[in-house]
Write an enzyme that holds these catalytic residues in place. Structure first.
Site, PDB file in Angstrom:
ATOM      1  N   HIS A 220      69.226  25.454 -22.217  1.00 42.00           N
ATOM      2  CA  HIS A 220      69.787  24.770 -23.376  1.00 42.00           C
ATOM      3  C   HIS A 220      70.693  23.630 -22.930  1.00 42.00           C
ATOM      4  O   HIS A 220      71.345  23.719 -21.896  1.00 42.00           O
ATOM      5  CB  HIS A 220      70.561  25.756 -24.247  1.00 42.00           C
ATOM      6  CG  HIS A 220      69.685  26.794 -24.875  1.00 42.00           C
ATOM      7  ND1 HIS A 220      70.178  27.972 -25.396  1.00 42.00           N
ATOM      8  CD2 HIS A 220      68.339  26.842 -25.056  1.00 42.00           C
ATOM      9  CE1 HIS A 220      69.173  28.697 -25.880  1.00 42.00           C
ATOM     10  NE2 HIS A 220      68.047  28.025 -25.670  1.00 42.00           N
TER      11      HIS A 220
ATOM     12  N   HIS B  41      69.298  21.118 -27.568  1.00 44.10           N
ATOM     13  CA  HIS B  41      68.288  22.176 -27.448  1.00 44.10           C
ATOM     14  C   HIS B  41      68.994  23.527 -27.489  1.00 44.10           C
ATOM     15  O   HIS B  41      69.815  23.821 -26.626  1.00 44.10           O
ATOM     16  CB  HIS B  41      67.560  21.989 -26.108  1.00 44.10           C
ATOM     17  CG  HIS B  41      66.633  23.106 -25.731  1.00 44.10           C
ATOM     18  ND1 HIS B  41      66.335  23.415 -24.413  1.00 44.10           N
ATOM     19  CD2 HIS B  41      65.920  23.985 -26.483  1.00 44.10           C
ATOM     20  CE1 HIS B  41      65.489  24.426 -24.382  1.00 44.10           C
ATOM     21  NE2 HIS B  41      65.227  24.792 -25.618  1.00 44.10           N
TER      22      HIS B  41
ATOM     23  N   HIS C  83      56.246  22.029 -25.574  1.00 45.16           N
ATOM     24  CA  HIS C  83      57.655  22.008 -25.977  1.00 45.16           C
ATOM     25  C   HIS C  83      58.545  21.375 -24.927  1.00 45.16           C
ATOM     26  O   HIS C  83      59.744  21.239 -25.117  1.00 45.16           O
ATOM     27  CB  HIS C  83      58.138  23.429 -26.275  1.00 45.16           C
ATOM     28  CG  HIS C  83      58.598  24.220 -25.075  1.00 45.16           C
ATOM     29  ND1 HIS C  83      57.859  24.346 -23.930  1.00 45.16           N
ATOM     30  CD2 HIS C  83      59.749  24.936 -24.867  1.00 45.16           C
ATOM     31  CE1 HIS C  83      58.516  25.107 -23.059  1.00 45.16           C
ATOM     32  NE2 HIS C  83      59.667  25.476 -23.600  1.00 45.16           N
TER      33      HIS C  83
END
Length: 397
Positions: free
Chosen positions: A163, A180, A326
């Site tokens: 993240h 993210h 992704h």
């Protein structure tokens, strides 16, 4: 490239990746998924790599069934990005203050806010549905009810691992904000609970991999999972919205003289389930490490902390169930990256980026990921590139 079709047990495996480049354990996972009696299609993205039960970078379409381990434990994990009116000319030479201000505003790692963030104080936050969302907490699994206070304080926080929060420039010199994250601890606990429930069900006892245990339609277990799954997906979306609001507040204050404005936020999940219709059939489509890329829909495909990211627009390719990758996808495990690379390697590979360069993030080093340009090139029939971004600040948990 277009896809390569590899034989599978119930359905063919459509791969937007060279099968020879995919590690054996990941190929076995794909073959395992193709044995599920409920499966109607399996699409594999170019960032594919080994995961729990199902590979990361796979799109699994099933009729009347869903596999909680294939969704993953970070339910609703995804990306948000917004273009600003700032340009490279507005930036100071030293970006360390900006990074520090972001880290002060948004807790990272295991951190959380002292109190729940009030969304009404955030500029442009979509408050409609907020109270209804929290009122539905009473309806989720009893086993996680004791986590309510933690869930409220973690709303609007980053977490750790892959993240990130980034301050980026596109090729024209415009500044973008990007982040993210997912459903934090509450999403993980819900996922773990339901994976355990699914593994106990009689119809899952003969599966080739117990992590592929499914819930089937019109059962109380499926109803309970769908309720909690969709709630956690909503939590993840709100989490990113609040973080983006806090991020925008930091940028407004730091660049007050410039009078910053923001375009509409682009947001997409990449670990989630959606109800979609293909070839006249209602399906539950699980995207594990994949984004929806319907015709004209905006998406975000990030690279690693030292490379760059892409804003894309979907081409609506039904063969991939309207999906795309992704991100770049890992090419080695976290432990392998820690063994192979040093903080000196991390410094070299993130030169020019204001970010952490300590041993705690060596497992996120760019060389642990596939080259993002190659991943984009392998899905030219799934998405078109709208903008290429390069980060100048990267915040990690």
């Amino acid at each position: 490239m277009s896809y390569v079709e590899v034989p599978g047990a119930q359905v063919p495996i459509r791969m937007w990746a060279d099968p020879a480049s995919v590690e054996d354990v990941a190929m076995q996972q794909l073959r395992n998924v193709s044995t599920l009696p409920w499966i109607k299609g399996l699409a594999v993205m170019p960032d594919v790599h080994f995961g729990k039960g199902a590979t990361v970078g796979s799109v699994i379409a099933m009729h009347g069934a869903v596999c909680p381990a294939a969704v993953g434990v970070d339910i609703g994990c995804g990306m948000s990005a917004v273009k600003t009116s700032l340009t490279a000319n507005d930036l100071p030479g030293d970006l360390s203050r900006l990074r520090s201000k972001i880290e002060q505003a948004i807790p990272v790692g295991r951190g959380m806010h002292d109190h729940m963030v009030e969304p009404g104080r955030l500029h442009g936050f979509p408050t409609a549905g907020w109270d209804d969302f929290w009122s539905r907490f009473d309806g989720i699994a009893e086993s996680v009810k004791f986590r309510q206070e933690r869930a409220t304080k973690q709303m609007g926080t980053l977490g750790s691992g892959n993240h990130f929060i980034e301050f980026c420039l596109d090729e024209a010199g415009s500044v973008w904000l990007m982040l993210h994250s997912g459903s934090r601890n509450i999403g993980k606990e819900l996922a773990d609970f339901h994976i355990g429930q699914a593994q106990k069900l009689p119809h899952n006892q003969g599966l080739v991999d117990r992590d592929l245990a499914v819930f089937i339609a019109e059962t109380p277990q499926m109803a309970a999972y769908r309720n909690d799954l969709f709630w956690a997906q909503e939590y993840a979306k709100y989490n990113r919205s609040i973080m983006m609001g806090l991020f925008q507040d930091v940028v407004r204050k730091e660049f007050k003289k410039a009078g910053v404005t923001f375009e509409p936020v682009i947001s997409c999940h990449h670990n989630y389930v959606a109800e979609e219709r293909y070839e006249g059939m209602d399906l539950l489509v699980t995207r594990k490490g994949a984004i929806r890329a319907g015709s004209g829909e905006f998406g975000i495909i990030p690279g690693s902390m030292g490379t760059g990211s892409y804003i894309v627009k979907g081409l609506g390719n039904a063969k991939s169930f309207n999906s795309a990758s992704h991100g770049a996808g890992r090419r080695m495990s976290r432990n392998a990256a820690k063994r192979r690379f040093s903080t000196k390697d991390l410094e070299d590979q993130t030169r020019g980026v204001e970010c952490r360069k300590d041993s705690g993030v060596v497992d996120e080093i760019p060389a642990a990921y596939k080259p993002i340009e190659q991943v984009i090139d392998q899905q030219r029939d799934l998405v078109e590139v709208v903008a290429k971004l390069k980060q100048v600040v990267c915040v990690k948990g």
